[in-house]
Design a protein around this motif. Structure first.
Motif, mmCIF file in Angstrom:
data_model
loop_
_atom_site.group_PDB
_atom_site.id
_atom_site.type_symbol
_atom_site.label_atom_id
_atom_site.label_comp_id
_atom_site.label_asym_id
_atom_site.label_seq_id
_atom_site.Cartn_x
_atom_site.Cartn_y
_atom_site.Cartn_z
ATOM 1 N N LYS A 67 62.706 62.030 5.511
ATOM 2 C CA LYS A 67 61.653 62.825 4.862
ATOM 3 C C LYS A 67 60.535 63.099 5.863
ATOM 4 C CE LYS A 67 62.601 60.681 0.450
ATOM 5 N NZ LYS A 67 62.143 59.684 -0.518
ATOM 6 N N LYS B 226 67.457 55.051 7.918
ATOM 7 C CA LYS B 226 67.785 56.416 8.310
ATOM 8 C C LYS B 226 67.332 57.416 7.247
ATOM 9 C CE LYS B 226 71.480 56.984 11.390
ATOM 10 N NZ LYS B 226 72.888 56.776 11.579
ATOM 11 N N GLY C 168 65.255 56.960 4.803
ATOM 12 C CA GLY C 168 63.806 56.885 4.565
ATOM 13 C C GLY C 168 63.033 57.765 5.518
ATOM 14 N N PHE C 169 63.446 57.734 6.782
ATOM 15 C CA PHE C 169 62.699 58.505 7.782
ATOM 16 C C PHE C 169 63.159 59.957 7.905
ATOM 17 C CE2 PHE C 169 61.440 54.232 9.366
ATOM 18 C CZ PHE C 169 60.074 54.433 9.265
#
Lengths: 213, 164
Positions: A15, A10, A12-13
Motif C-alpha cells: 500500500k 510484503k 503490508g508495504f
C-alpha cells in the motif's frame, strides 16, 4: 495464523500510504537544546562543587590553625563563584525564542566570552593560590626551619624580611609563571571537564552552518 | 545537508530507513527523531563510504547502528532517571503507525524481540541474503540461518491467533 510473516510484510508495504517520509525541518533543534542543557547542568554541578570547596578550605583552615589561609582561599573561590554567577545572569538574558541556530550561536558567544574572562581571572587566581600557601608556610615552624637550613647552606645570601633573596626570587618567578600561564592552565582544566561536550557543541555549530549554506 | 544529496542519495532509500526506525521506536515523535538522526548521520558520514558494499547496504548498516545506539542511549537515560524502570521497549496498542492492521501487529511482535533480533528479521524480511545480513550484523552466515528460524518461530508464537 493464516498468513506468513513474509506475506504480511510484503502485502503490508504494497500500500502506498505505509511509508510516509517525515519532513526534515529544524534538524538540529533537539540536538542544540540537549547539548546546551548538558553544559548548563555540568556548570551547575561545578558551582556546587566550588561552594563546597570554599567551605572546606575555611573549615580546614580553622581546624589546622591556618585561619587566614583558609579564609583567603575561601575568598578566592567565592570570587570565582561570583564571576560565574555574573555569567549565569548574562546567560539568562539570551533570547530563547529565536531559531536554534541563532540560540546556539548566542550561547557559544556567551561561552567564549565567559571562557576569556575566566582565563584572565585565572592569571590572578593561580598565583594568589600559590602565594597564599607560601606566605602561610613562612609563618610555620617548618617554614622557619627550612629558611634556617637555606641560610646555613648559603650563609652569604642577602635576606629580605628574613627570607633569602634567591628563595624570594624563585617564589616570585614561579608566581609570575603561574600568572603568565594561568589562562592556559584554566583551559587545560576546562578541557578535562568540558572538553568532550564543547567539541560536540563546535561540531553542531559547524554542521548547522554547513546546512544553512 | 544539501537538498540534492537528500533527494538523490537518501530519499530513494527512505523506505529502508522508515522500516528500521519504526522497529526501534514506539511513538511518532521518537520515530521522526530517529529518522532525522539517521539522515543526518548518513550525510555526515557520506565521505566514509568507500564503495566496498552497495550504497543501500551501507545505509542499512548505518541506520541499524544509529538506531541501536539511540535505543541504548534511551534505555540508559530511562534507567538513570527512573531507578525502578523495568518495562522493555514495546509498542503501545494505541500507537500504531500503519493503516494495515496485520503490519501493525507484526511490528508489535518485532518490537518484542531483542535489539539484534529485530535487526536480523528486518533484513530477512527485506529479502537480504544471509551473507549480507551476516555482514551487516557482524556475525557468520550459518549463525544467521539458525537465528532467523528461531526468530520466525518466536514471531509465529506471538502472532498466533491474532492474524487471520
Amino acid at each position: 495464523m493464516g498468513k506468513s510473516i513474509e506475506s504480511i510484510w510484503k502485502d503490508g508495504f504494497l500500500k502506498d500510504d505505509q511509508l510516509v517520509v517525515p519532513k526534515l525541518n529544524d534538524l538540529y533543534n533537539q540536538k542544540s537544546i540537549h547539548i546546551i542543557d548538558k553544559i548548563l547542568r555540568m556548570g551547575k554541578y561545578n558551582l556546587i562543587y566550588l561552594v563546597v570547596l570554599a567551605a572546606f578550605f575555611l573549615v580546614m583552615g580553622v581546624l589546622i590553625g591556618a585561619t587566614y589561609l583558609g579564609l583567603f582561599l575561601c575568598i578566592l573561590i567565592v570570587a570565582h563563584i561570583v564571576l560565574a554567577l555574573k555569567h549565569v545572569k548574562q546567560l539568562r538574558e539570551i533570547d530563547k525564542f529565536v531559531n536554534s541556530y541563532q540560540y546556539i550561536k548566542s550561547f557559544d558567544n556567551w561561552l567564549q566570552n565567559s571562557i576569556s574572562e575566566f582565563m584572565l581571572f585565572s592569571r590572578f587566581f593561580y598565583p594568589l593560590f600559590f602565594l597564599s600557601f607560601v606566605i602561610q608556610g613562612r609563618f610555620t615552624e617548618d617554614g622557619d626551619a627550612l629558611i634556617n637550613v637555606l641560610i646555613s647552606k648559603v650563609p652569604d645570601t642577602t635576606l629580605v624580611f628574613g627570607i633569602p633573596l634567591f628563595l624570594l626570587v624563585a617564589v616570585m618567578l614561579f608566581a609570575g609563571l603561574l600568572a603568565v600561564f594561568g589562562g592556559l592552565l584554566y583551559k587545560l582544566d576546562l578541557n578535562i571537564v568540558y572538553g568532550r561536550v564543547l567539541r560536540k557543541l563546535k561540531e553542531i555549530i559547524t554542521d548547522m552552518e554547513e546546512l544553512r549554506r | 545537508m544539501s537538498t540534492d544529496f537528500y533527494t538523490s542519495s537518501i530519499l530513494p532509500y527512505s523506505g529502508i530507513i522508515i522500516k528500521i526506525c519504526r522497529a526501534y521506536t514506539d511513538s511518532q515523535e521518537d520515530f521522526e527523531d530517529y529518522y532525522q538522526e539517521v539522515c543526518l548521520q548518513i550525510w555526515r558520514s557520506r565521505e566514509r563510504f568507500r564503495g566496498d558494499s552497495k550504497w543501500s547496504t551501507w545505509i542499512y548498516r548505518l541506520s541499524l547502528n544509529i538506531c541501536l545506539t539511540l535505543i541504548k542511549k534511551k534505555k540508559k537515560n530511562k534507567q538513570h532517571y527512573s531507578s525502578n524502570y523495568e518495562r522493555p521497549l514495546e509498542a503501545t496498542e494505541d500507537n500504531h503507525a500503519f493503516s494495515d492492521e496485520s503490519l501493525n501487529l507484526l511490528y508489535d511482535a518485532i518490537k518484542k524481540l531483542s535489539d539484534i533480533d529485530r535487526a536480523v528479521i528486518l533484513l530477512y524480511l527485506e529479502e537480504k541474503p544471509n551473507m549480507e545480513i551476516a555482514e551487516i550484523i557482524g556475525t557468520s552466515p550459518n549463525n544467521i540461518g539458525v537465528r532467523i528460524n528461531r526468530i520466525k518461530e518466536r514471531l509465529k508464537k506471538i502472532l498466533d491467533g491474532k492474524i487471520n
